[in-house]
Design an enzyme around this catalytic site. Structure first.
Site, PDB file in Angstrom:
ATOM      1  N   ASN A   9       0.877  -1.176   0.000  1.00  0.00           N
ATOM      2  CA  ASN A   9       0.000   0.000   0.000  1.00  0.00           C
ATOM      3  C   ASN A   9       0.911   1.222   0.000  1.00  0.00           C
ATOM      4  O   ASN A   9       1.489   1.573   1.019  1.00  0.00           O
ATOM      5  CB  ASN A   9      -0.877  -0.038   1.261  1.00  0.00           C
ATOM      6  CG  ASN A   9      -1.660   1.244   1.453  1.00  0.00           C
ATOM      7  OD1 ASN A   9      -1.783   2.057   0.532  1.00  0.00           O
ATOM      8  ND2 ASN A   9      -2.194   1.439   2.656  1.00  0.00           N
ATOM      9  N   TRP A  10       1.007   1.832  -1.164  1.00  0.00           N
ATOM     10  CA  TRP A  10       1.960   2.940  -1.283  1.00  0.00           C
ATOM     11  C   TRP A  10       1.467   4.240  -0.680  1.00  0.00           C
ATOM     12  O   TRP A  10       2.211   5.209  -0.580  1.00  0.00           O
ATOM     13  CB  TRP A  10       2.319   3.162  -2.761  1.00  0.00           C
ATOM     14  CG  TRP A  10       3.242   2.125  -3.305  1.00  0.00           C
ATOM     15  CD1 TRP A  10       3.731   1.028  -2.662  1.00  0.00           C
ATOM     16  CD2 TRP A  10       3.799   2.093  -4.628  1.00  0.00           C
ATOM     17  NE1 TRP A  10       4.553   0.326  -3.500  1.00  0.00           N
ATOM     18  CE2 TRP A  10       4.613   0.953  -4.710  1.00  0.00           C
ATOM     19  CE3 TRP A  10       3.686   2.915  -5.751  1.00  0.00           C
ATOM     20  CZ2 TRP A  10       5.313   0.613  -5.866  1.00  0.00           C
ATOM     21  CZ3 TRP A  10       4.376   2.585  -6.909  1.00  0.00           C
ATOM     22  CH2 TRP A  10       5.184   1.437  -6.960  1.00  0.00           C
ATOM     23  N   LYS A  11       0.180   4.301  -0.360  1.00  0.00           N
ATOM     24  CA  LYS A  11      -0.394   5.539   0.203  1.00  0.00           C
ATOM     25  C   LYS A  11      -0.104   6.706  -0.752  1.00  0.00           C
ATOM     26  O   LYS A  11      -0.082   6.493  -1.961  1.00  0.00           O
ATOM     27  CB  LYS A  11       0.142   5.784   1.614  1.00  0.00           C
ATOM     28  CG  LYS A  11       0.022   4.530   2.471  1.00  0.00           C
ATOM     29  CD  LYS A  11       0.310   4.737   3.917  1.00  0.00           C
ATOM     30  CE  LYS A  11       0.139   3.414   4.647  1.00  0.00           C
ATOM     31  NZ  LYS A  11       0.244   3.543   6.093  1.00  0.00           N
ATOM     32  N   HIS A  95      -9.374   1.711   4.997  1.00  0.00           N
ATOM     33  CA  HIS A  95      -8.062   1.860   5.647  1.00  0.00           C
ATOM     34  C   HIS A  95      -8.194   2.844   6.811  1.00  0.00           C
ATOM     35  O   HIS A  95      -8.954   3.809   6.737  1.00  0.00           O
ATOM     36  CB  HIS A  95      -7.028   2.347   4.640  1.00  0.00           C
ATOM     37  CG  HIS A  95      -5.639   2.291   5.190  1.00  0.00           C
ATOM     38  ND1 HIS A  95      -5.139   3.268   6.009  1.00  0.00           N
ATOM     39  CD2 HIS A  95      -4.681   1.345   5.087  1.00  0.00           C
ATOM     40  CE1 HIS A  95      -3.907   2.933   6.377  1.00  0.00           C
ATOM     41  NE2 HIS A  95      -3.605   1.769   5.838  1.00  0.00           N
ATOM     42  N   GLU A  97      -6.411   5.196   7.777  1.00  0.00           N
ATOM     43  CA  GLU A  97      -6.146   6.604   7.459  1.00  0.00           C
ATOM     44  C   GLU A  97      -7.376   7.235   6.812  1.00  0.00           C
ATOM     45  O   GLU A  97      -7.659   8.421   7.014  1.00  0.00           O
ATOM     46  CB  GLU A  97      -4.898   6.717   6.562  1.00  0.00           C
ATOM     47  CG  GLU A  97      -3.635   6.482   7.398  1.00  0.00           C
ATOM     48  CD  GLU A  97      -2.472   5.843   6.674  1.00  0.00           C
ATOM     49  OE1 GLU A  97      -2.470   5.822   5.428  1.00  0.00           O
ATOM     50  OE2 GLU A  97      -1.562   5.349   7.363  1.00  0.00           O
ATOM     51  N   GLU A 165      -5.266  -4.396  10.934  1.00  0.00           N
ATOM     52  CA  GLU A 165      -4.200  -3.405  11.079  1.00  0.00           C
ATOM     53  C   GLU A 165      -4.426  -2.593  12.350  1.00  0.00           C
ATOM     54  O   GLU A 165      -5.192  -1.624  12.341  1.00  0.00           O
ATOM     55  CB  GLU A 165      -4.208  -2.451   9.879  1.00  0.00           C
ATOM     56  CG  GLU A 165      -3.959  -3.125   8.558  1.00  0.00           C
ATOM     57  CD  GLU A 165      -3.402  -2.149   7.544  1.00  0.00           C
ATOM     58  OE1 GLU A 165      -2.285  -2.376   7.073  1.00  0.00           O
ATOM     59  OE2 GLU A 165      -4.064  -1.157   7.250  1.00  0.00           O
ATOM     60  N   GLY A 171       2.758   2.660  10.580  1.00  0.00           N
ATOM     61  CA  GLY A 171       3.707   3.743  10.354  1.00  0.00           C
ATOM     62  C   GLY A 171       4.419   4.200  11.616  1.00  0.00           C
ATOM     63  O   GLY A 171       5.045   5.253  11.639  1.00  0.00           O
ATOM     64  N   SER A 211       3.635  -1.771  10.289  1.00  0.00           N
ATOM     65  CA  SER A 211       5.095  -1.811  10.472  1.00  0.00           C
ATOM     66  C   SER A 211       5.714  -3.164  10.123  1.00  0.00           C
ATOM     67  O   SER A 211       6.648  -3.615  10.803  1.00  0.00           O
ATOM     68  CB  SER A 211       5.475  -1.382  11.890  1.00  0.00           C
ATOM     69  OG  SER A 211       5.059  -0.045  12.118  1.00  0.00           O
ATOM     70  N   GLY A 232       2.990  -1.011   4.202  1.00  0.00           N
ATOM     71  CA  GLY A 232       3.075   0.395   3.825  1.00  0.00           C
ATOM     72  C   GLY A 232       4.510   0.778   3.520  1.00  0.00           C
ATOM     73  O   GLY A 232       5.041   0.475   2.444  1.00  0.00           O
ATOM     74  N   GLY A 233       5.154   1.406   4.489  1.00  0.00           N
ATOM     75  CA  GLY A 233       6.503   1.956   4.298  1.00  0.00           C
ATOM     76  C   GLY A 233       7.490   1.018   3.620  1.00  0.00           C
ATOM     77  O   GLY A 233       8.204   1.414   2.696  1.00  0.00           O
TER      78      GLY A 233
END
Ligand code: PGA
Length: 249
Positions: A9-11, A95, A97, A165, A171, A211, A232-233
């Site tokens: 998930n590149w956001k 999600h 966010e 999640e 993150g 994470s 993500g990251g």
């Protein structure tokens, strides 16, 4: 047997140019024998780039959100048909966010989920508790409610994927322990079993997200109810994303 799914998930990261550079490097790492399904969910502006690179590879394409209407006056929104036409097979829904910053509710999750299923897009429905909720020992109740409300009036969940999640692990560099994750993932499978029966509960893939890194992925993925990850990251660098894919096998 559930095929593991490792989804990046590149956001809101990577321009089209940066996506092209990532993909050039990433496809070189793939051996074609990976046992996990590999999914990339870039920003909308990069969908066509990933789509161009995914041919003759095991990479699948997904989006990070979708609107529940077919088309019309909804400035800034994207429809299922637009995603499908861009090569998407998957879409992330709910999600944290989106829930925290953009007013996503269980009700909008439910509308999006219904539309995605109607259009045969595979939804990845995200659930998870905040730190306050966990500290107050409400994590199970919160996640159960998110699922019951999010899946309301849906009788056939097809190949829906769920991603657990915990918000406090996204993150933050602070991942859930394998035991904490497993406890919640098996709890989620129990809820699905109550709602849809044992057969569906055993088929459905439940991902962990929060994470994930090459260093912790193997231990987390070794848990019986964890069928891959939403990353993500660590999905922003070809090498670390690939290491996580290998950890799921
Ligand atoms: P993270 O994000 O891996 O950067 O914690 C996961 C996610 O939000 O899907």
């Amino acid at each position: 047997m559930r095929t593991p799914l490792v989804a990046g998930n590149w956001k809101m990261n990577k321009t089209s140019t940066e996506t092209k550079i990532f993909m050039e490097q990433f496809v070189k790492l793939l051996k074609g024998q990976e046992k996990s399904e590999i999914l990339i969910c870039p920003p909308y502006t990069s969908l066509y780039i990933v789509n161009d690179f995914k041919h003759n590879t095991k990479i699948k394409l997904g989006a990070q959100d979708v609107h529940w209407e077919e088309e019309g006056a909804f400035t800034g929104k994207i429809s299922c048909n637009m995603l499908i036409d861009s090569g998407c097979e998957y879409v992330i829904i709910g999600h944290s966010e989106q829930r925290t910053y953009f007013n996503e509710t269980d009700e909008t999750v439910n509308k999006k989920l219904k539309k995605a299923l109607e259009k045969n897009l595979i939804p990845i429905v995200c659930v998870g508790e905040t730190l306050e909720q966990r500290d107050a020992n409400q994590h199970k109740e919160v996640v159960k409610n998110q699922i019951i409300q999010g899946f309301k009036d849906i009788t056939d969940i097809k190949s829906t994927v769920i991603a657990y999640e915990p918000v406090w692990a996204i993150g933050t560099g602070r991942n859930a322990t394998p035991e904490q994750a497993q406890e919640m993932q098996s709890f989620i499978r129990e809820i699905i079993q109550q709602l849809y029966g044992k057969e569906i509960a055993e088929q459905i893939r439940i991902l962990y997200g929060g994470s994930l890194k090459p260093e912790n992925a193997k231990e987390i993925f070794s848990q019986p109810d964890i069928d891959g990850g939403l990353v993500g990251g660590a999905s922003l660098k070809p090498e670390s994303f690939y290491q996580i894919i290998l950890a799921a096998e």
